[in-house]
Design a protein around this motif. Structure first.
Motif, PDB file in Angstrom:
ATOM      1  N   ILE B 196       8.536  -0.323   3.527  1.00 60.16           N
ATOM      2  CA  ILE B 196       7.292   0.045   4.215  1.00 60.16           C
ATOM      3  C   ILE B 196       6.718   1.289   3.548  1.00 60.16           C
ATOM      4  O   ILE B 196       7.456   2.178   3.126  1.00 60.16           O
ATOM      5  N   ARG B 197       5.426   1.311   3.396  1.00 56.50           N
ATOM      6  CA  ARG B 197       4.808   2.516   2.833  1.00 56.50           C
ATOM      7  C   ARG B 197       3.543   2.818   3.616  1.00 56.50           C
ATOM      8  O   ARG B 197       3.022   1.969   4.354  1.00 56.50           O
ATOM      9  N   ILE B 198       3.061   4.037   3.438  1.00 59.66           N
ATOM     10  CA  ILE B 198       1.854   4.455   4.147  1.00 59.66           C
ATOM     11  C   ILE B 198       0.680   4.303   3.187  1.00 59.66           C
ATOM     12  O   ILE B 198       0.731   4.749   2.042  1.00 59.66           O
ATOM     13  N   LEU B 199      -0.360   3.603   3.667  1.00 61.27           N
ATOM     14  CA  LEU B 199      -1.546   3.379   2.839  1.00 61.27           C
ATOM     15  C   LEU B 199      -2.595   4.426   3.182  1.00 61.27           C
ATOM     16  O   LEU B 199      -2.653   4.899   4.311  1.00 61.27           O
ATOM     17  N   LYS B 201      -3.151   7.515   2.440  1.00 60.65           N
ATOM     18  CA  LYS B 201      -2.606   8.757   2.993  1.00 60.65           C
ATOM     19  C   LYS B 201      -3.677   9.848   3.074  1.00 60.65           C
ATOM     20  O   LYS B 201      -4.539   9.924   2.225  1.00 60.65           O
ATOM     21  N   ASP B 202      -3.587  10.652   4.109  1.00 61.36           N
ATOM     22  CA  ASP B 202      -4.502  11.775   4.327  1.00 61.36           C
ATOM     23  C   ASP B 202      -5.956  11.361   4.428  1.00 61.36           C
ATOM     24  O   ASP B 202      -6.852  12.079   3.974  1.00 61.36           O
ATOM     25  N   SER B 203      -6.208  10.175   4.955  1.00 57.06           N
ATOM     26  CA  SER B 203      -7.588   9.834   5.287  1.00 57.06           C
ATOM     27  C   SER B 203      -7.545   9.316   6.731  1.00 57.06           C
ATOM     28  O   SER B 203      -6.479   9.242   7.328  1.00 57.06           O
ATOM     29  N   ASP B 204      -8.696   8.952   7.293  1.00 52.78           N
ATOM     30  CA  ASP B 204      -8.652   8.481   8.676  1.00 52.78           C
ATOM     31  C   ASP B 204      -8.326   6.991   8.762  1.00 52.78           C
ATOM     32  O   ASP B 204      -8.335   6.423   9.835  1.00 52.78           O
ATOM     33  N   LYS B 205      -8.065   6.367   7.608  1.00 53.78           N
ATOM     34  CA  LYS B 205      -7.733   4.949   7.642  1.00 53.78           C
ATOM     35  C   LYS B 205      -6.241   4.725   7.427  1.00 53.78           C
ATOM     36  O   LYS B 205      -5.837   3.629   7.076  1.00 53.78           O
ATOM     37  N   GLU B 206      -5.476   5.774   7.618  1.00 52.51           N
ATOM     38  CA  GLU B 206      -4.037   5.662   7.366  1.00 52.51           C
ATOM     39  C   GLU B 206      -3.416   4.500   8.123  1.00 52.51           C
ATOM     40  O   GLU B 206      -3.690   4.303   9.306  1.00 52.51           O
ATOM     41  N   THR B 207      -2.584   3.732   7.453  1.00 50.87           N
ATOM     42  CA  THR B 207      -1.879   2.637   8.145  1.00 50.87           C
ATOM     43  C   THR B 207      -0.633   2.276   7.339  1.00 50.87           C
ATOM     44  O   THR B 207      -0.347   2.885   6.314  1.00 50.87           O
ATOM     45  N   PHE B 208       0.112   1.312   7.847  1.00 51.87           N
ATOM     46  CA  PHE B 208       1.313   0.881   7.126  1.00 51.87           C
ATOM     47  C   PHE B 208       0.990  -0.286   6.237  1.00 51.87           C
ATOM     48  O   PHE B 208       0.035  -1.018   6.467  1.00 51.87           O
ATOM     49  N   SER B 209       1.877  -0.522   5.289  1.00 52.91           N
ATOM     50  CA  SER B 209       1.855  -1.785   4.574  1.00 52.91           C
ATOM     51  C   SER B 209       3.300  -2.142   4.245  1.00 52.91           C
ATOM     52  O   SER B 209       4.083  -1.279   3.852  1.00 52.91           O
ATOM     53  N   ILE B 210       3.636  -3.404   4.464  1.00 48.49           N
ATOM     54  CA  ILE B 210       4.983  -3.856   4.115  1.00 48.49           C
ATOM     55  C   ILE B 210       4.801  -4.889   3.011  1.00 48.49           C
ATOM     56  O   ILE B 210       4.620  -6.066   3.278  1.00 48.49           O
ATOM     57  N   ASP B 211       4.743  -4.443   1.760  1.00 44.22           N
ATOM     58  CA  ASP B 211       4.449  -5.381   0.692  1.00 44.22           C
ATOM     59  C   ASP B 211       5.480  -5.318  -0.432  1.00 44.22           C
ATOM     60  O   ASP B 211       5.261  -5.821  -1.514  1.00 44.22           O
ATOM     61  N   ARG B 212       6.574  -4.677  -0.170  1.00 44.21           N
ATOM     62  CA  ARG B 212       7.618  -4.596  -1.182  1.00 44.21           C
ATOM     63  C   ARG B 212       8.964  -4.876  -0.535  1.00 44.21           C
ATOM     64  O   ARG B 212       9.069  -4.926   0.694  1.00 44.21           O
ATOM     65  N   ALA B 213       9.973  -5.074  -1.371  1.00 44.47           N
ATOM     66  CA  ALA B 213      11.318  -5.230  -0.836  1.00 44.47           C
ATOM     67  C   ALA B 213      12.215  -4.172  -1.451  1.00 44.47           C
ATOM     68  O   ALA B 213      12.050  -3.830  -2.628  1.00 44.47           O
ATOM     69  N   ALA B 214      13.128  -3.636  -0.650  1.00 44.40           N
ATOM     70  CA  ALA B 214      14.073  -2.643  -1.149  1.00 44.40           C
ATOM     71  C   ALA B 214      15.377  -3.363  -1.466  1.00 44.40           C
ATOM     72  O   ALA B 214      15.916  -4.059  -0.614  1.00 44.40           O
ATOM     73  N   VAL B 215      15.830  -3.208  -2.706  1.00 52.07           N
ATOM     74  CA  VAL B 215      17.008  -3.938  -3.156  1.00 52.07           C
ATOM     75  C   VAL B 215      18.194  -2.979  -3.193  1.00 52.07           C
ATOM     76  O   VAL B 215      18.077  -1.871  -3.697  1.00 52.07           O
ATOM     77  N   TYR B 216      19.272  -3.407  -2.587  1.00 52.75           N
ATOM     78  CA  TYR B 216      20.441  -2.545  -2.508  1.00 52.75           C
ATOM     79  C   TYR B 216      21.529  -3.073  -3.420  1.00 52.75           C
ATOM     80  O   TYR B 216      21.625  -4.274  -3.692  1.00 52.75           O
ATOM     81  N   LEU B 217      22.340  -2.166  -3.847  1.00 56.84           N
ATOM     82  CA  LEU B 217      23.567  -2.562  -4.537  1.00 56.84           C
ATOM     83  C   LEU B 217      24.689  -1.909  -3.736  1.00 56.84           C
ATOM     84  O   LEU B 217      24.820  -0.694  -3.719  1.00 56.84           O
ATOM     85  N   GLY B 218      25.450  -2.748  -3.065  1.00 57.17           N
ATOM     86  CA  GLY B 218      26.393  -2.197  -2.103  1.00 57.17           C
ATOM     87  C   GLY B 218      25.619  -1.515  -1.000  1.00 57.17           C
ATOM     88  O   GLY B 218      24.679  -2.080  -0.467  1.00 57.17           O
ATOM     89  N   ASN B 219      25.956  -0.274  -0.676  1.00 54.99           N
ATOM     90  CA  ASN B 219      25.224   0.394   0.397  1.00 54.99           C
ATOM     91  C   ASN B 219      24.188   1.364  -0.147  1.00 54.99           C
ATOM     92  O   ASN B 219      23.702   2.211   0.561  1.00 54.99           O
ATOM     93  N   LYS B 220      23.904   1.245  -1.452  1.00 49.21           N
ATOM     94  CA  LYS B 220      22.947   2.191  -2.044  1.00 49.21           C
ATOM     95  C   LYS B 220      21.705   1.468  -2.509  1.00 49.21           C
ATOM     96  O   LYS B 220      21.781   0.365  -3.058  1.00 49.21           O
ATOM     97  N   LEU B 221      20.573   2.093  -2.278  1.00 51.88           N
ATOM     98  CA  LEU B 221      19.307   1.520  -2.735  1.00 51.88           C
ATOM     99  C   LEU B 221      19.262   1.579  -4.250  1.00 51.88           C
ATOM    100  O   LEU B 221      19.515   2.634  -4.854  1.00 51.88           O
ATOM    101  N   SER B 222      18.951   0.413  -4.882  1.00 57.16           N
ATOM    102  CA  SER B 222      18.895   0.473  -6.343  1.00 57.16           C
ATOM    103  C   SER B 222      17.471   0.339  -6.857  1.00 57.16           C
ATOM    104  O   SER B 222      17.219   0.646  -8.019  1.00 57.16           O
ATOM    105  N   GLY B 223      16.538  -0.108  -6.055  1.00 51.75           N
ATOM    106  CA  GLY B 223      15.166  -0.171  -6.530  1.00 51.75           C
ATOM    107  C   GLY B 223      14.311  -1.033  -5.624  1.00 51.75           C
ATOM    108  O   GLY B 223      14.763  -1.494  -4.569  1.00 51.75           O
ATOM    109  N   PHE B 224      13.063  -1.203  -6.017  1.00 50.64           N
ATOM    110  CA  PHE B 224      12.130  -1.978  -5.182  1.00 50.64           C
ATOM    111  C   PHE B 224      11.585  -3.164  -5.955  1.00 50.64           C
ATOM    112  O   PHE B 224      11.457  -3.113  -7.178  1.00 50.64           O
ATOM    113  N   LEU B 225      11.272  -4.250  -5.238  1.00 51.42           N
ATOM    114  CA  LEU B 225      10.586  -5.377  -5.853  1.00 51.42           C
ATOM    115  C   LEU B 225       9.087  -5.184  -5.644  1.00 51.42           C
ATOM    116  O   LEU B 225       8.640  -4.812  -4.561  1.00 51.42           O
ATOM    117  N   GLU B 226       8.313  -5.486  -6.680  1.00 51.93           N
ATOM    118  CA  GLU B 226       6.852  -5.371  -6.573  1.00 51.93           C
ATOM    119  C   GLU B 226       6.330  -6.527  -5.714  1.00 51.93           C
ATOM    120  O   GLU B 226       7.029  -7.540  -5.526  1.00 51.93           O
TER     121      GLU B 226
END
Lengths: 505, 392
Positions: B196-199, B201-226
């Motif tokens: 999840i990221r904030i779209l 930012k610092d304007s009055d149209k701030e909102t969320f977007s869930i458009d990526r995936a967080a990939v883990y290796l074991g219990n650690k985050l290893s990167g994001f998918l576009e």
């Protein structure tokens, strides 16, 4: 002549208790007899003693209670034929009896009475007793009394489709209503007298060869063992002959509808009519019978089945909805969908009481309003509904004493309890609701389930005159489901009716 | 009579036995702090910072209090501690109501915290009886969990309900706590969550977007998918609603961009594995029925020749996309989010026993062959594009 075995039992006993025994024989002197009668009926302003000449020449004396005898019948049916008849010479009571019985067409039911006790019995039942000079026997005539109201639609069991008239307070007319529907000599109506002072007529009605004889005998046995001064309503009988008088659940159905009674008779049930009560008892019944109406059989079977399911569903609501609400909101908040949980929490925000206290306040108020609605005189009835609506709907919520969801729960519960056709069943369910709420408030859903299981254990233990209360679910019978879980089409129900006898025995 | 007496005695004993246990957990709705979402971050000194989004029932419009506008509908609190429970204990000390996790629908892991490793809090999820498994796990992208939870959201009264609805609507990628924990404990699959990221930012149209995936290796985050890769991941795991591709079919011209858009209707994915010492080999074949949703070319899809050509081109281009995603996931992130290990486990259980302990090392080296076959099943209401000039 009808058997009079009931009379000598509790009645004699009661009189002995009160030191009031009638030993005297009938004297052959009219003056003596008049004196005896007047002593027995001292201070009874409605006693009429009338001297007359039977068949023009024989001195006689008619005694009756004015209030019980129809004036016109007395004039036309009794006095006229007796006094205007051409003179005959009579030398024995038997001969007079024959004359009365065979020569006088309009004279009703002459019977011979041998002693004072019998005579008193007949006078209080509204018969006219005729003494004749120098005879030691008297004659009684059943000039029936006049007191009964018109047939009306029973207010508590109204239907959209179906006959409009219901039973009234007079036993003979009620019997006639049944006889009008079932025209067979197999329809038996046996009369008993119950109650030491009231001497109430109780009729056991059943169809021979269909109703199990064992149940008929059992009913008679229980009726004759009743030892009470008065039986004023069928409710007395219901409690006194019940298998389980301590259970809140009714093991007999009381109804005012002749069609329901006739239908039950054909199914092999036994029916009890009590003089002075428009409520007729049907037995034995099962738990499911309490949710059926006569109308179920008059309408489309699909719709009738739907209505039955609706009643079962709302009976469950009437029983458990408040307790489920209490259990879920105070113990299992995670069970509520999130957005509902938020609005419930918002509604509860201003309420000072815990949910159980809220529920108890509202349920008690509702029961009180209902009771008040029954007791209040008609013209004031309107007021209570307006005040009730204001108290429940507006004021309680706006004052922040009760939360709005609680009002909804109580209202649904209230409506649900009126969906149950059998008033006894409805009362039982309303009663069990309260302990269930306490269980919910102390143990949550676990408590509700435990209490429901306890109720279920009680239900499967109940019997109505030897028939298990939960038939056909426990013991299970698939064919029985056609008229409990469903209202099957008639072609299927008819098949079942042929087996009724075996089923009940 | 004696029976009734016995029944009364038994009932009294039962009631008192129940009451003296002392675990009378009756709680009124208005004594609870309904936690809608919680977030976890790591501080500079290695402590955990727990952020809770708590619903305020007074801010929610009801029959009695109309409005609620202007009033706040949530309160967001944060506290630090050496463990999650310690931080939660600190938060409880600030509250008059009992913290109640039964309605928590969203768990946010801060990006930094996820890179550091999640072990510290995961046990608390599975151990706390109130915590529900059907809440969603999201990882913040480019911000901390605290910032995500402090972010107001216009469409819903409570922002985390917005996140929850975005996740449950099947329009995007979503992972529930139990799925996440399953993948984490599995040797043949790596966990993945939506990011999840904030779209704006610092304007009055701030909102969320869930458009990526967080990939883990074991219990650690290893990167994001576009976003484009996330679409392919969703296709692979079978969430085919709203999966759309836009393909460059022809070179761009003056009036036409030369693109064709298609949407997945049905898909079937077959994975075959073979174990050759020392490294297994994997073939994945994608078969899909799609429908054309926008055609900005001069091609007439009603002609079967053109259709065939378009289908071949589609398949080829998508194959390239999948292959490049595989390179990213397999070689760079080294995370087995597709569960290839599990496939080998199913098909070759004995061989898997030998390699499972080394799977994280073997996985990046496994050759994966991709084969894509796409059929256009529907072309929509029109066949030729309406804007093509008629020539006859």
């Amino acid at each position: 002549m009808k058997s009079k075995k009931g009379v000598s039992g509790p009645f004699e006993k009661k009189l002995k208790e009160l030191n009031y025994t009638i030993e005297s024989k009938i004297g052959d002197n009219l003056d003596d007899n008049e004196l005896t009668i007047k002593q027995l009926f001292a201070n009874c302003s409605d006693l009429v003693v009338r001297r007359l000449h039977v068949f023009g020449s024989i001195p006689g004396m008619a005694v009756y209670l004015e209030v019980l005898v129809d004036n016109q019948l007395w004039d036309v049916g009794f006095l006229e034929p007796l006094m205007l008849h051409e003179p005959v010479s009579i030398d024995s009571p038997l001969k007079l009896y024959e004359q009365l019985k065979y020569k006088l067409a309009s004279i009703v039911q002459p019977r011979i009475a041998m002693n004072m006790n019998e005579i008193v019995q007949r006078i209080v039942r509204g018969e006219v007793v005729l003494f004749v000079e120098s005879f030691t026997e008297a004659f009684s005539f059943g000039l029936k009394d006049k007191l009964h109201r018109q047939l009306e639609e029973p207010a508590s069991e109204a239907v959209i489709r179906g006959p409009r008239y219901g039973f009234i307070e007079k036993l003979d007319i009620n019997l006639a209503l049944i006889r009008h529907r079932i025209r067979t000599p197999l329809l038996k109506t046996e009369k008993l007298y119950v109650g030491g002072l009231s001497q109430t007529d109780v009729a056991i009605v059943y169809i021979e060869r269909i109703a199990p004889q064992s149940i008929v005998e059992e009913v008679k046995k229980r009726l004759s063992s009743i030892d009470m001064d008065s039986v004023l309503e069928s409710g007395y009988i219901e409690e006194l002959i019940s298998d389980h008088p301590n259970s809140p659940f009714p093991v007999m159905q009381s109804t005012q509808r002749p069609d329901l009674v006739s239908g039950s008779l054909v199914e092999g049930k036994v029916v009890l009519l009590v003089d002075g009560s428009p409520m007729v008892l049907i037995l034995p019944i099962t738990f499911w019978f309490g949710f059926q109406t006569a109308e179920d059989y008059y309408m489309n079977f699909i719709f009738a089945t739907m209505l039955r399911w609706l009643r079962y569903l709302f009976a469950f609501f009437a029983l458990a909805l408040p307790s489920l609400y209490i259990a879920v909101t105070t113990f299992h908040q995670e069970m509520i969908p999130t957005s509902l949980a938020l609005s419930l929490a918002a509604a509860r925000e201003v309420v000072p009481f815990p949910a159980i206290v809220e529920a108890l306040i509202m349920e008690t108020t509702f029961e009180a309003l209902r009771e008040a609605g029954v007791r209040l005189p008609r013209p004031v009835g309107q007021t209570i509904s307006i005040v009730g609506a204001l108290v429940i709907g507006q004021a309680a919520v706006q004052a922040g004493i009760i939360s709005a969801p609680q009002i909804i729960i109580v209202s649904i519960t209230g409506i649900a309890s009126f969906l149950i056709p059998n008033p006894g069943m409805s009362q039982a369910i309303s009663l069990i609701r309260f302990p269930l709420m306490l269980f919910a408030a102390t143990f949550g859903l676990y408590g509700v389930v435990v209490a429901l299981i306890a109720v279920l254990i009680h239900l499967v233990n109940l019997e109505s005159f030897g028939v298990p209360y939960m038939t056909p679910i426990a013991p299970f019978s698939f064919s029985g489901l056609t008229d409990s879980l469903f209202r099957a089409p008639w072609r299927m129900l008819l098949k079942r009716q042929h087996h009724t006898k075996q089923r009940l025995e | 009579m004696t029976r009734a007496l016995m029944a009364c005695k038994c009932l009294a004993i039962l009631v008192f036995l129940g009451l003296i246990t002392g675990c009378w957990d009756r709680k009124e709705m208005d004594d609870l702090a309904l936690i809608m979402a919680s977030g976890f971050d790591i501080t500079d000194d290695g402590q955990i910072e727990v952020t809770l989004q708590i619903a305020l029932p007074t801010g929610i419009p009801s029959a009695v209090q109309t409005g609620g506008s202007g009033k706040k509908s949530v309160v967001v609190l944060s506290a630090k501690g050496s463990s999650a429970s310690e931080a939660a204990g600190r938060l409880q000390q600030q509250l008059s109501r009992i913290l109640y996790f039964g309605h928590r629908g969203v768990i946010v892991f801060g990006e930094e915290y996820a890179r550091h490793g999640l072990n510290q809090v995961l046990d608390a999820f599975s151990r706390l009886p109130e915590s529900r498994y059907n809440g969603y796990v999201v990882t913040s992208y480019g911000s901390t969990a605290k910032e995500i939870l402090n972010q107001p959201y216009q469409l819903e009264l409570i922002p985390s309900i917005g996140i929850n609805k975005m996740q449950s609507s099947k329009m995007g990628f979503s992972v529930k706590i139990d799925q996440f924990l399953d993948a984490l404990s599995s040797q043949g699959r790596s966990p993945v969550t939506s990011a999840i990221r904030i779209l704006h930012k610092d304007s009055d149209k701030e909102t969320f977007s869930i458009d990526r995936a967080a990939v883990y290796l074991g219990n650690k985050l290893s990167g994001f998918l576009e976003p484009d890769e996330l679409k392919l991941l969703r296709w692979w795991i079978g969430e085919t609603q709203q999966v759309k591709f836009t393909i460059q079919l022809e070179p761009e011209e003056a009036d036409y961009k030369g693109t064709l858009g298609v949407e997945l209707l049905q898909s079937g994915i077959k994975i075959r594995t073979a174990v050759k010492n020392p490294i297994p080999e994997v073939w994945v074949s994608f078969h899909a029925l799609v429908r054309a949703i926008d055609n900005d070319t001069k091609l007439d899809l009603s002609s079967s020749n053109i259709m065939k050509r378009v289908e071949t081109q589609l398949s080829k281009q998508i194959q390239t996309e999948i292959e490049s995603m595989l390179v990213h996931v397999q070689k760079n992130l080294k995370s087995d989010i597709f569960g290839i290990g599990e496939e080998i486990h199913i098909e070759h259980p004995y061989a898997w026993k030998k390699i499972r302990s080394k799977w994280t090392d073997i996985y990046p080296l496994v050759p994966v062959t991709v084969d894509v076959n796409i059929d256009i099943e529907r072309t929509g209401k029109t066949q030729t594009p309406v804007h093509i000039k008629k020539t006859d």
